[in-house]
Motif scaffolding. Structure first.
Motif, mmCIF file in Angstrom:
data_model
loop_
_atom_site.group_PDB
_atom_site.id
_atom_site.type_symbol
_atom_site.label_atom_id
_atom_site.label_comp_id
_atom_site.label_asym_id
_atom_site.label_seq_id
_atom_site.Cartn_x
_atom_site.Cartn_y
_atom_site.Cartn_z
ATOM 1 N N ARG A 18 0.846 -1.192 0.000
ATOM 2 C CA ARG A 18 0.000 0.000 0.000
ATOM 3 C C ARG A 18 0.881 1.241 0.000
ATOM 4 N NH1 ARG A 18 -3.848 -2.258 4.889
ATOM 5 N NH2 ARG A 18 -5.126 -3.673 3.627
ATOM 6 N N TRP A 19 0.617 2.134 -0.925
ATOM 7 C CA TRP A 19 1.470 3.313 -1.074
ATOM 8 C C TRP A 19 1.389 4.253 0.117
ATOM 9 C CZ3 TRP A 19 -1.243 7.870 -1.027
ATOM 10 C CH2 TRP A 19 -2.608 7.804 -1.342
ATOM 11 N N TRP A 20 0.302 4.203 0.867
ATOM 12 C CA TRP A 20 0.102 5.144 1.974
ATOM 13 C C TRP A 20 0.602 4.633 3.327
ATOM 14 C CZ3 TRP A 20 -3.711 2.204 -0.305
ATOM 15 C CH2 TRP A 20 -4.400 1.312 0.506
ATOM 16 N N GLU A 21 1.183 3.446 3.385
ATOM 17 C CA GLU A 21 1.676 2.949 4.662
ATOM 18 C C GLU A 21 2.893 2.060 4.463
ATOM 19 O OE1 GLU A 21 -1.500 0.797 6.473
ATOM 20 O OE2 GLU A 21 -1.246 -0.965 5.195
ATOM 21 N N GLY A 22 3.694 1.967 5.536
ATOM 22 C CA GLY A 22 4.898 1.144 5.513
ATOM 23 C C GLY A 22 5.773 1.506 6.700
ATOM 24 N N ASP A 23 6.864 0.797 6.870
ATOM 25 C CA ASP A 23 7.803 1.066 7.960
ATOM 26 C C ASP A 23 8.848 2.075 7.479
ATOM 27 O OD1 ASP A 23 6.613 -0.797 9.703
ATOM 28 O OD2 ASP A 23 7.693 -2.443 8.734
ATOM 29 N N PRO A 24 8.979 3.206 8.197
ATOM 30 C CA PRO A 24 9.921 4.228 7.737
ATOM 31 C C PRO A 24 11.380 3.786 7.865
ATOM 32 C CG PRO A 24 9.032 4.826 9.884
ATOM 33 C CD PRO A 24 8.263 3.621 9.433
ATOM 34 N N VAL A 25 12.177 4.246 6.940
ATOM 35 C CA VAL A 25 13.621 4.004 6.915
ATOM 36 C C VAL A 25 14.299 5.365 6.822
ATOM 37 C CG1 VAL A 25 15.537 2.986 5.636
ATOM 38 C CG2 VAL A 25 13.346 1.774 5.778
ATOM 39 N N ASN A 26 15.347 5.567 7.600
ATOM 40 C CA ASN A 26 16.059 6.843 7.566
ATOM 41 C C ASN A 26 16.833 6.976 6.244
ATOM 42 O OD1 ASN A 26 17.516 9.168 8.025
ATOM 43 N ND2 ASN A 26 18.338 8.528 9.997
ATOM 44 N N PRO A 27 16.488 7.970 5.411
ATOM 45 C CA PRO A 27 17.198 8.111 4.125
ATOM 46 C C PRO A 27 18.608 8.672 4.265
ATOM 47 C CG PRO A 27 15.047 9.238 4.126
ATOM 48 C CD PRO A 27 15.378 8.922 5.541
ATOM 49 N N TYR A 28 18.884 9.347 5.396
ATOM 50 C CA TYR A 28 20.146 10.079 5.493
ATOM 51 C C TYR A 28 21.381 9.210 5.252
ATOM 52 C CZ TYR A 28 23.889 12.974 7.317
ATOM 53 O OH TYR A 28 25.064 13.679 7.451
ATOM 54 N N PRO A 29 21.547 8.089 5.958
ATOM 55 C CA PRO A 29 22.773 7.307 5.709
ATOM 56 C C PRO A 29 22.824 6.710 4.309
ATOM 57 C CG PRO A 29 21.279 6.126 7.166
ATOM 58 C CD PRO A 29 20.734 7.500 7.037
ATOM 59 N N LEU A 30 21.681 6.531 3.671
ATOM 60 C CA LEU A 30 21.665 5.969 2.325
ATOM 61 C C LEU A 30 22.061 6.994 1.267
ATOM 62 C CD1 LEU A 30 18.343 3.916 2.520
ATOM 63 C CD2 LEU A 30 20.682 3.118 2.899
ATOM 64 N N LEU A 31 21.874 8.288 1.608
ATOM 65 C CA LEU A 31 22.214 9.342 0.654
ATOM 66 C C LEU A 31 23.547 10.005 0.960
ATOM 67 C CD1 LEU A 31 18.746 11.142 0.412
ATOM 68 C CD2 LEU A 31 19.678 9.415 -1.147
ATOM 69 N N ALA A 32 24.095 9.750 2.139
ATOM 70 C CA ALA A 32 25.302 10.471 2.567
ATOM 71 C C ALA A 32 26.489 10.219 1.648
ATOM 72 C CB ALA A 32 25.664 10.099 4.002
ATOM 73 N N GLY A 33 26.554 9.034 1.007
ATOM 74 C CA GLY A 33 27.683 8.734 0.128
ATOM 75 C C GLY A 33 27.488 9.218 -1.287
ATOM 76 N N GLU A 34 26.298 9.753 -1.596
ATOM 77 C CA GLU A 34 26.021 10.221 -2.954
ATOM 78 C C GLU A 34 26.430 11.678 -3.064
ATOM 79 O OE1 GLU A 34 24.860 8.942 -5.861
ATOM 80 O OE2 GLU A 34 25.165 10.962 -6.641
ATOM 81 N N GLN A 35 27.469 11.966 -3.834
ATOM 82 C CA GLN A 35 27.970 13.331 -3.965
ATOM 83 C C GLN A 35 27.104 14.169 -4.892
ATOM 84 O OE1 GLN A 35 30.449 14.468 -2.033
ATOM 85 N NE2 GLN A 35 30.350 12.434 -1.113
ATOM 86 N N GLY A 36 26.572 13.569 -5.940
ATOM 87 C CA GLY A 36 25.712 14.317 -6.849
ATOM 88 C C GLY A 36 26.518 15.329 -7.656
ATOM 89 N N PRO A 37 25.867 16.024 -8.563
ATOM 90 C CA PRO A 37 26.568 17.021 -9.380
ATOM 91 C C PRO A 37 26.897 18.250 -8.571
ATOM 92 C CG PRO A 37 24.215 17.055 -9.850
ATOM 93 C CD PRO A 37 24.459 15.899 -8.928
#
Length: 252
Positions: free
Chosen positions: A221-240
């Motif tokens: 269901r798109w409106w529910e789920g267990d939250p996951v902290n995005p911060y550590p998953l994005l911290a290694g992405e330098q981006g442009p």
């Protein structure tokens, strides 16, 4: 003459005996107080002086009522929320290689606002990525547009499912969607899907992207789920770099 003397002696003797008997009786009789009528008073009991008012013995303040102690409250153990990120990492299921969803924002500019408190006792369960209004928002990974939704809190939002259907990516407070975006459309990592804004309950003078990750249940269901902290998953992405932004929207 002699007879007369004997009579006189007898009268005197009888009078003496009568006086003696009366005197002895008066010694035993109760003494009546002149101001108490005929009620007898025992001499052995001391009486208050005339006019005195007999009062009951003084009493101290009454002890306060003793209330029963409140019943002991049952201690309900609090079950901590599962660490979804840790569990998924152990199982090798955590999304990897995610891209920072706002163009031109480097990893060093991200702030871990996942545990911040929000109104009504809520936890943030997301990170806010500050950027000027109209900055392009891109898909963090391949996937599919599951739902386009306009809510009171999130404003213009996008729910993206990753290919396996185990995780959903949530983009909120968008200023507008990218042209041609629709539900069911396949997305490629890095594709522009919308633009930073302040719709919903975001402050007008603080445009940003509210980005969240949810691990979906078997119902997906798109409106529910267990939250996951995005911060550590994005911290290694330098981006442009900030000067390499492309596809910038005009905003409102």
């Amino acid at each position: 003459m002699r007879s007369a003397m004997l009579v006189l002696v007898g009268v005197l003797l009888g009078a003496n005996l009568t006086y003696f008997a009366m005197h002895r009786s008066s010694d035993r009789a109760p003494v009546a107080r002149p101001d108490a009528g005929s009620a007898p008073v025992d001499d052995a009991v001391p009486m208050p002086p005339r006019g005195a008012i007999a009062e009951p013995p003084a009493e101290g303040p009454a002890d306060p009522p003793v209330s029963a102690p409140p019943p002991a409250q049952a201690v309900v153990p609090v079950t901590p929320a599962p660490d979804v990120a840790a569990e998924a990492a152990i199982a090798g299921e955590m999304p990897a290689g995610l891209r920072i969803p706002v163009q031109g924002v480097p990893a060093r500019a991200l702030a871990n606002t996942y545990d911040d408190a929000r109104g009504e006792g809520r936890r943030h369960d997301a990170i806010d990525i500050m950027a000027p209004r109209g900055t392009p928002v891109v898909a963090v990974a391949d996937g599919t547009v599951e739902k386009l939704f306009d809510s009171d809190r999130g404003g213009l939002t996008i729910y993206q499912f990753e290919p396996s259907g185990r995780y959903a990516y949530y983009y909120a407070h968008l200023d507008r969607y990218a042209p041609g975006l629709q539900e069911g459309r396949a997305l490629r990592k890095g594709e522009v899907i919308g633009y930073v804004g302040s719709t919903g309950n975001a402050a007008e003078d603080a445009p940003h992207l509210h980005f969240a990750i949810f691990r979906l249940g078997p119902e997906r269901r798109w409106w529910e789920g267990d939250p996951v902290n995005p911060y550590p998953l994005l911290a290694g992405e330098q981006g442009p770099s900030p000067g390499a932004m492309t596809g910038r929207g005009t905003g409102k």
